[in-house]
Design a protein around this motif. Structure first.
Motif, PDB file in Angstrom:
ATOM      1  N   LYS A  53       3.089 -49.854 -12.843  1.00  0.00           N
ATOM      2  CA  LYS A  53       3.757 -49.974 -14.143  1.00  0.00           C
ATOM      3  C   LYS A  53       2.829 -49.364 -15.188  1.00  0.00           C
ATOM      4  CE  LYS A  53       5.369 -53.487 -17.325  1.00  0.00           C
ATOM      5  NZ  LYS A  53       5.134 -54.876 -17.743  1.00  0.00           N
ATOM      6  N   HIS A  59       5.564 -55.611 -28.647  1.00  0.00           N
ATOM      7  CA  HIS A  59       5.145 -54.213 -28.648  1.00  0.00           C
ATOM      8  C   HIS A  59       5.880 -53.372 -29.674  1.00  0.00           C
ATOM      9  CE1 HIS A  59       3.927 -54.758 -24.136  1.00  0.00           C
ATOM     10  NE2 HIS A  59       3.123 -55.381 -24.973  1.00  0.00           N
ATOM     11  N   GLU A  71      10.362 -59.124 -14.595  1.00  0.00           N
ATOM     12  CA  GLU A  71       9.020 -59.692 -14.774  1.00  0.00           C
ATOM     13  C   GLU A  71       9.057 -60.776 -15.846  1.00  0.00           C
ATOM     14  OE1 GLU A  71       6.268 -56.490 -15.561  1.00  0.00           O
ATOM     15  OE2 GLU A  71       4.957 -57.828 -16.694  1.00  0.00           O
ATOM     16  N   LYS A 106      -3.238 -56.869 -13.060  1.00  0.00           N
ATOM     17  CA  LYS A 106      -3.953 -56.244 -14.180  1.00  0.00           C
ATOM     18  C   LYS A 106      -5.417 -56.655 -14.044  1.00  0.00           C
ATOM     19  CE  LYS A 106      -0.219 -56.558 -17.667  1.00  0.00           C
ATOM     20  NZ  LYS A 106       0.399 -57.501 -18.649  1.00  0.00           N
ATOM     21  N   ASP A 124      10.954 -56.437 -18.207  1.00  0.00           N
ATOM     22  CA  ASP A 124       9.869 -57.404 -18.416  1.00  0.00           C
ATOM     23  C   ASP A 124      10.319 -58.249 -19.603  1.00  0.00           C
ATOM     24  OD1 ASP A 124       7.687 -58.964 -18.895  1.00  0.00           O
ATOM     25  OD2 ASP A 124       6.282 -57.317 -19.240  1.00  0.00           O
ATOM     26  N   ASP A 174       3.667 -62.097 -14.221  1.00  0.00           N
ATOM     27  CA  ASP A 174       2.561 -61.446 -14.949  1.00  0.00           C
ATOM     28  C   ASP A 174       1.786 -62.550 -15.682  1.00  0.00           C
ATOM     29  OD1 ASP A 174       0.914 -60.009 -16.670  1.00  0.00           O
ATOM     30  OD2 ASP A 174       2.527 -59.243 -17.910  1.00  0.00           O
ATOM     31  N   GLN A 177      11.102 -57.797 -24.060  1.00  0.00           N
ATOM     32  CA  GLN A 177       9.982 -56.889 -24.362  1.00  0.00           C
ATOM     33  C   GLN A 177      10.147 -55.488 -23.781  1.00  0.00           C
ATOM     34  OE1 GLN A 177       5.753 -58.427 -24.263  1.00  0.00           O
ATOM     35  NE2 GLN A 177       5.650 -57.052 -22.516  1.00  0.00           N
ATOM     36  N   GLU A 178      10.614 -55.403 -22.537  1.00  0.00           N
ATOM     37  CA  GLU A 178      10.628 -54.088 -21.897  1.00  0.00           C
ATOM     38  C   GLU A 178      11.848 -53.882 -21.008  1.00  0.00           C
ATOM     39  OE1 GLU A 178       6.874 -53.513 -19.792  1.00  0.00           O
ATOM     40  OE2 GLU A 178       5.877 -54.687 -21.350  1.00  0.00           O
ATOM     41  N   ARG A 194      -2.034 -51.950 -19.560  1.00  0.00           N
ATOM     42  CA  ARG A 194      -1.813 -52.894 -20.664  1.00  0.00           C
ATOM     43  C   ARG A 194      -1.151 -52.118 -21.798  1.00  0.00           C
ATOM     44  NH1 ARG A 194      -4.254 -57.986 -19.707  1.00  0.00           N
ATOM     45  NH2 ARG A 194      -2.547 -58.541 -21.111  1.00  0.00           N
ATOM     46  N   SER A 195      -0.641 -52.842 -22.790  1.00  0.00           N
ATOM     47  CA  SER A 195       0.012 -52.129 -23.899  1.00  0.00           C
ATOM     48  C   SER A 195      -0.995 -51.321 -24.718  1.00  0.00           C
ATOM     49  CB  SER A 195       0.799 -53.101 -24.763  1.00  0.00           C
ATOM     50  OG  SER A 195       0.002 -54.197 -25.138  1.00  0.00           O
ATOM     51  N   GLY A 220      -4.316 -56.192 -23.909  1.00  0.00           N
ATOM     52  CA  GLY A 220      -2.925 -56.617 -24.026  1.00  0.00           C
ATOM     53  C   GLY A 220      -2.592 -57.080 -25.436  1.00  0.00           C
ATOM     54  N   ALA A 221      -1.275 -57.143 -25.728  1.00  0.00           N
ATOM     55  CA  ALA A 221      -0.810 -57.751 -26.980  1.00  0.00           C
ATOM     56  C   ALA A 221      -0.074 -59.040 -26.629  1.00  0.00           C
ATOM     57  CB  ALA A 221       0.112 -56.807 -27.731  1.00  0.00           C
ATOM     58  N   SER A 222       0.734 -58.989 -25.563  1.00  0.00           N
ATOM     59  CA  SER A 222       1.397 -60.226 -25.140  1.00  0.00           C
ATOM     60  C   SER A 222       0.596 -60.805 -23.981  1.00  0.00           C
ATOM     61  CB  SER A 222       2.861 -59.967 -24.775  1.00  0.00           C
ATOM     62  OG  SER A 222       2.983 -59.276 -23.566  1.00  0.00           O
TER      63      SER A 222
HETATM   64  P1  PGA Z   1       0.374 -56.600 -22.649  1.00  0.00           P
HETATM   65  O1  PGA Z   1       1.854 -56.530 -22.158  1.00  0.00           O
HETATM   66  O2  PGA Z   1      -0.405 -55.512 -22.037  1.00  0.00           O
HETATM   67  O3  PGA Z   1       0.568 -56.459 -24.119  1.00  0.00           O
HETATM   68  O4  PGA Z   1      -0.115 -57.961 -22.267  1.00  0.00           O
HETATM   69  C1  PGA Z   1       2.304 -55.882 -21.048  1.00  0.00           C
HETATM   70  C2  PGA Z   1       3.085 -56.835 -20.203  1.00  0.00           C
HETATM   71  O5  PGA Z   1       3.481 -57.923 -20.646  1.00  0.00           O
HETATM   72  O6  PGA Z   1       3.300 -56.515 -19.050  1.00  0.00           O
END
Ligand code: PGA
Ligand code: ZN
Length: 402
Positions: free
Chosen positions: A378, A147, A275, A327, A234, A302, A155-156, A356-357, A39-41
Motif C-alpha cells: 500500500k 489526510h 482496512e 508499517k 481504509d 492497521d 479516509q481512503e 505512511r501518509s 503517520g497522521a492517523s
Molecule cells: P497514517 O495513515 O500514515 O497517517 O497513519 C495511513 C493509514 O491509516 O493507513
C-alpha cells in the motif's frame, strides 16, 4: 566485511513539510541508508515516533550521545543483536526515549548496509530464495479523513490491479486514478478538486457518492485494461469512534450497527479489502465482521494491530480480521517487524506492507514487501514519494525475472 565503520544521522524533510530522520551506515565494503516516514492517523498503540520532549532534534542528540558509540564496530549482519541494543539503549516499551523513527531508520539502514556488503539487493538478503513474487500495489484514489480536510469521512478509497506483473499493476492503478479524476470533474463541474497527503483526489462527496463513483471507476478501468481493478477501503474508523459510537457527518452507529453497515457496503460494492473498519480497541466487532464477511473480503488491521505481535496474537486467538498492515515504524525495528510478519503467515493472515501518509523518497518498503511475500504493497498511486516505491518495485520485478 559487515562490521559498522561509521554512521551518521541527519534531519530531512518529509512530504508534509515536517522534519524526519535519515541514517547512513558504512561497513568496510557496504553502504545503507534509510529514512523514516510519519503517520497522521496514527494508532494509539504505536511506538512513539520521536521523543515527546524535543522531537527529531532529541532523537538526533540521542543518536550522537548514546547510539553511535554503541553501534560502531557492531556487525550489521547481526540484525537481532543490533535491534536488541536499540531497545536496551532506549529502555522504554515504546521507544519513548530515542524515538521509534530513529530506531527504524537505524535498523533498516543496517540491514541495507549488510545486504550491500554481500552485494545483494535488500529483498534477497532478507527474503532469500523464497522472495520470488511481488506484492500487488494498492493505492489511494479518493481521500478524506485526517489526510484531506473537506473530503469524505472514510479516509481512503483504494484500488488494486489484478494483472500478472508489477508494471501492469502500477500502471493499472495509475490509469484508474486518472479515470476517477475525470469522473470527479464531470460530476462536480466548477468545484476545486485537489489531492490529499497521499496523492488521492479530494472532493466534496458523501461517502455513498464516493463509494459508487469508486466502484464505477474500477469497472471502467477493468474493461479498458483487460484485467480486474478491484475497490478497497481504509476506513480508519478509530478517528471517528468516540463515546461508544461511530460518528459520520450525517449519522452515528453503535458497534453492532457499524458491523452491519460495513458488511453491507462490502456486499453492495464488492469490496476486495477493508482496512480498519472498527475502532482500534474494538476487537469484538472485528470478530463479528470477520465472521460475517471474512470469507469474501480481506479485513485488514492497521491501527488494530500496529505491527505488534502481541496485539496480532490476540486477534488470531479471537478471530479478529484476516490480514495485517505492516508499517515498520509502528513497531520500531526490522526484527520486530519480521516476527510479526512470521506470526501472521503462520496463522494464515495475509500481510500488506505499507507507507505512511507523511513519506520520503525512501523505497525500502518495496524490498520488504517482496522479502516478506506480502500480498500487497500500500503506497499510493502518484506523487514522487509514492512513485519512488512503485518504480523500485518495477526494478525488482525486472531483477526477479533475470
Ligand atoms: P497514517 O495513515 O500514515 O497517517 O497513519 C495511513 C493509514 O491509516 O493507513
Ligand atoms: Zn490505515
Amino acid at each position: 566485511m559487515t562490521l559498522i565503520e561509521s554512521a551518521l544521522a541527519r534531519k530531512i524533510l518529509d512530504s508534509r513539510g515536517n522534519p524526519t530522520v535519515e541514517i547512513e551506515i558504512l561497513t568496510d565494503s557496504g553502504y545503507g541508508t534509510a529514512a523514516a516516514p510519519s503517520g497522521a492517523s496514527t494508532g494509539e498503540h504505536e511506538v512513539q515516533s520521536f521523543p515527546k520532549d524535543g522531537g527529531v532534534d532529541a532523537s538526533l542528540k540521542a543518536f550522537g550521545d548514546e547510539v553511535l558509540p554503541q553501534i560502531l564496530g557492531m556487525d550489521a549482519a547481526e540484525q537481532r543483536n543490533l535491534d536488541n541494543m536499540l531497545h536496551q539503549i532506549d529502555g522504554t516499551p515504546n521507544f519513548g526515549n530515542i524515538g521509534g523513527n530513529l530506531a527504524v531508520a537505524i535498523s533498516l539502514a543496517a540491514a541495507k548496509a549488510a545486504a550491500s556488503s554481500y552485494g545483494m539487493p535488500l529483498y534477497q538478503y532478507i527474503g532469500g530464495a523464497l522472495a520470488s513474487s511481488f506484492p500487488r500495489p494498492l493505492g489511494n484514489v479518493i481521500g478524506g479523513g485526517r489526510h484531506a480536510i473537506g473530503g469524505t469521512d472514510i479516509q481512503e478509497f483504494l484500488v488494486i490491479s489484478m494483472a500478472g506483473n508489477a508494471t501492469k499493476c502500477v500502471f493499472g492503478n495509475a490509469r484508474t486514478h486518472k479515470i476517477v479524476g475525470q469522473m470527479l470533474k464531470e460530476k462536480l463541474p466548477g468545484h476545486a478538486i485537489g489531492k490529499g497527503d497521499e496523492g488521492a483526489w479530494v472532493a466534496p462527496l458523501s461517502n455513498e457518492d464516493a463509494l459508487a463513483l469508486h466502484r464505477e471507476a474500477c469497472d471502467r478501468a477493468s474493461s479498458e485494461l483487460g484485467f480486474k481493478v478491484l475497490p478497497c477501503l481504509d476506513m480508519a474508523a478509530s478517528e471517528y469512534f468516540h463515546d461508544g459510537k461511530y460518528h459520520y457527518k450525517d449519522k452515528s452507529f453503535t458497534p453492532e450497527e457499524h458491523v452491519d453497515f460495513v458488511a453491507g457496503i462490502i456486499e453492495e460494492y464488492e469490496l476486495h479489502s477493508v482496512e480498519d473498519p472498527m475502532d482500534e480497541n474494538d476487537y469484538l466487532s472485528y470478530v463479528a465482521l470477520t465472521q460475517a464477511v471474512g470469507d469474501k473480503c480481506m479485513i485488514v488491521g492497521d491501527d488494530l494491530f500496529v505491527t505488534n505481535k502481541e496485539r496480532l496474537a490476540k486477534g488470531i486467538k479471537m478471530g479478529a480480521a484476516n490480514s495485517i498492515l505492516i508499517k515498520p515504524n509502528q513497531i520500531g525495528t526490522l526484527t520486530d517487524t519480521f516476527e510479526t510478519v512470521e506470526l501472521a503467515k503462520k496463522n494464515g493472515y495475509s500481510t500488506v506492507i505499507s507507507h505512511r501518509s507523511g513519506e520520503t523518497t525512501d523505497d525500502t518498503i518495496a524490498h520488504l514487501g517482496v522479502a516478506f511475500g506480502s500480498y500487497a504493497i500500500k503506497t499510493g498511486v502518484v506523487g514522487g514519494e509514492r512513485t519512488a516505491k512503485l518504480n523500485e518495485l518495477i526494478r525488482i520485478q525486472e531483477d526477479l525475472e533475470g
